[in-house]
Motif scaffolding. Sequence first.
Motif, short mmCIF file in Angstrom:
data_model
loop_
_atom_site.label_atom_id
_atom_site.label_comp_id
_atom_site.label_asym_id
_atom_site.label_seq_id
_atom_site.Cartn_x
_atom_site.Cartn_y
_atom_site.Cartn_z
N SER A 26 0.83 -1.19 0.00
CA SER A 26 0.00 0.00 0.00
C SER A 26 0.87 1.24 0.00
O SER A 26 2.03 1.22 0.44
CB SER A 26 -0.91 0.03 1.23
OG SER A 26 -1.76 -1.09 1.28
N THR A 27 0.30 2.36 -0.49
CA THR A 27 0.91 3.67 -0.38
C THR A 27 -0.18 4.66 -0.01
O THR A 27 -1.37 4.43 -0.24
CB THR A 27 1.57 4.13 -1.70
OG1 THR A 27 0.57 4.12 -2.74
CG2 THR A 27 2.71 3.21 -2.09
N PRO A 79 2.72 3.39 -15.54
CA PRO A 79 3.57 4.40 -14.89
C PRO A 79 3.81 4.03 -13.43
O PRO A 79 3.15 3.17 -12.85
CB PRO A 79 2.74 5.67 -15.03
CG PRO A 79 1.33 5.20 -15.08
CD PRO A 79 1.37 3.89 -15.85
N LEU A 80 4.76 4.73 -12.82
CA LEU A 80 5.09 4.49 -11.42
C LEU A 80 4.17 5.24 -10.48
O LEU A 80 4.17 5.00 -9.28
CB LEU A 80 6.54 4.90 -11.15
CG LEU A 80 7.61 4.11 -11.94
CD1 LEU A 80 8.99 4.65 -11.63
CD2 LEU A 80 7.51 2.63 -11.62
N ALA A 87 1.93 7.18 -5.71
CA ALA A 87 2.81 6.20 -6.33
C ALA A 87 2.16 4.82 -6.27
O ALA A 87 1.37 4.52 -5.36
CB ALA A 87 4.15 6.18 -5.62
N ALA A 88 2.51 3.99 -7.21
CA ALA A 88 2.09 2.59 -7.16
C ALA A 88 2.80 1.90 -6.00
O ALA A 88 3.98 2.14 -5.76
CB ALA A 88 2.40 1.90 -8.47
N PRO A 89 2.12 1.02 -5.25
CA PRO A 89 2.79 0.30 -4.16
C PRO A 89 3.98 -0.49 -4.67
O PRO A 89 3.96 -1.04 -5.78
CB PRO A 89 1.70 -0.62 -3.61
CG PRO A 89 0.42 0.07 -3.97
CD PRO A 89 0.68 0.69 -5.31
N ALA A 90 5.02 -0.55 -3.86
CA ALA A 90 6.22 -1.30 -4.24
C ALA A 90 5.86 -2.75 -4.49
O ALA A 90 5.07 -3.35 -3.76
CB ALA A 90 7.27 -1.19 -3.13
N GLY A 91 6.44 -3.33 -5.53
CA GLY A 91 6.21 -4.72 -5.87
C GLY A 91 5.04 -4.96 -6.78
O GLY A 91 4.78 -6.11 -7.18
#
Length: 736
Positions: free
Chosen positions: A532-533, A608-609, A547-551
């Motif tokens: 989550s972000t 996109p990120l 931002a998109a969550p890492a992973g």
Amino acid sequence: MKIKHSARWLSQTLVLATLIAGSLLTGSSGALADSSYGTESISYSGVNYPPTADKPQSKLWWNDGSWWADMWTSGSGWHIYRLDRSAQAWVDTGVLNDSRNSTLADTLWDGEHLYIASHVVAKSVSKSNQQAKLYRYSYANGTYTLDNGFPTTINNNSSETMTIDKDTTGAIWATWTQVGGNASAGFTNTVYVNNSLPGGTNWATPFVLPVSNPNPAADDISAVVAFGQNKIGVMWSDQLTGSMWWATRTDGTAPASASSWKVQPAIQGNKQADDHMNLKTLQADNSGRVYASVKTSLNEISGDPALPQLQLLVFKPGTGSFSVSTISTLGDCVSRPQIVLDTQNNLVHAFQTAPSTSVSGCAFSGVAGSIYEKTASMDDPVFVSGRGTPIIQDDESDNINNVTTTKQSVNSTTGLVVLASDDVTKRYWFADRSLDAVTPPPVAAFTATPTSGTAPLDVSFTDTSTGTPTSWSWTFGDGGTSTVQNPSHSYAAAGIFTATLTATNSSGSTSATSTITVSPAPPAAGVSVVGSTTATAGTASATVAMAAPAGTAAGDVLVAAITADFNPTMASVPAGWVPMVNALSINSGPSSGARAFAYYYVVGAADPLSYTWTLSTAVKWGAGITSYRGVSNTAPLDGPVVTAVDASYTATSITAPSITTATDGAMLIGGVACDCASPVVSAPSGWTERWETTAGQVAELADRPQATAGASGTATWTLSAARAVAAWRTALKPAS
């Protein structure tokens, strides 16, 4: 000689009702006639003080299958006596140690030698040229023989009391208090210590205990004990500060150096000290516990019968501190405690003076009468209320006092003997009984395998209790129970449960617990959370960028939730994001309230990120994204989107309606939007909160797997403060 109840020490559970705690200190007596307990023994005369005094001293010891005592023989002096148990009589061995009638003594049997420290008693100012002497005897074939070179001189001053013990180097340690001054100029009192060469052969110069304040009140006293395999401890009462002080040193360190001694209060507080104490320790106890029975002076400031009069202090070197237990209360009217440690049964035996059994109160604390016994566990010393069991009492004289016993621990081989005296009739009295090995309560223990897993979880419980339990009672924390020794139990639902075993035998019961953690069953299709972000705007902004969550990877499904202040609309949405909740109003207006938005998105191969939404007006906002894996990419939702709103600003909870899922393994998702800027939200029971924003506006997201398709039931979020709030919920469909 009169033998009175010598063979039957009554169980503490049969103590007369007149002995209960709470008796007022009135001195009133009841209508019951006294019974006699214990055995009347030899008479004495010509000695200046009660021969079983003084409070910290021990006059008895166990050796070679017999009990021995240092007793006064009229017309001669202090002799060694042996108890003939079959005849219940003390037999004079004819061995004289000190003929001075102004002395009292402390005895120590170390397994090889008998040590008797005999000092001239001073009940006021200490006087010089009054030698305290150490007698050392060897023992063989039933005979004690004074060793060459003895007695040696411990000090040259009289004192109220003196005690001795032996350290691991063989040195004998002695302590006493020395009073100076006079009534007009005032009295002073000082704690003194001395030590000998190994075996007590020669003594150093007596020295003041090298601690910060070894100067208690004029009638305070000290005592010494060897403990913990290589330590010496000195305890003294200090009525000036309301303290029982405890100073310790390690064997082999410089005796008179302040750096060798560590001092601390064993107990401290208003009227927490009096000049009554008795110390015992277990030389075989590697933990080095020291037990001290002490008296308070609380009777001087209060008539509350529930306040403690006698207390047990237990020093535990592992923590460096003392625990405190009440032995008896002001209402029990007790005094002059002594304790003995029963290692076989793990019991502390406490002995005390109190009025005779027919007397419900007393004129003052310390009045003579009878000797009583109470017991408690050495590990958890909790004494029953009341004076205890009468063990020495004369039906013709209520003047028995000054109980004394041994420094040694006792067991079923030694039995237990205590000695007291009636200084009116000038008679010794004693009590003698066997100590049967008592089966202690079991110590409950068990293993559980496994202790965690997903529902339904089958757990095997194995009893590992010690102490021979005869019955077992299990509660598993979810309502289930069992009485078999090694049960199995199935936990059907998720949760954290406390499994408890109570193991019981004829002596009592103890309990043990273990935590069993049961997780929800995983979704059948394996929907999982990637991460989550969150983002917030504490000042007005029209741009919502996250931002998109890492992973996050292609094929994952993102769920976004946004709470915006006032009443904006969404001017633009990132490509591909599908609205689930669009501008849900929470009393929204141009200058009040808030609006909620929620979206989902299937991640592509070259995404996109970060993602950006644009609000129609600049406002404060809070937002977040959670990434889910294993969700159907063609039809991500597995149920309807439902909402609930409470715009009253008085809501402390909000409930979203039930939904019905169509697929096994769906992931229930939902969130809360709050017209507030600080976190106040708790997720529904059984749900996992993934995030909650702060600063701008509160948005929140939570989820819970649902193993089987069907009605989900309602979901209630709770708030820590009253707010205006909205909730939404739906479900994600597993990919297969």
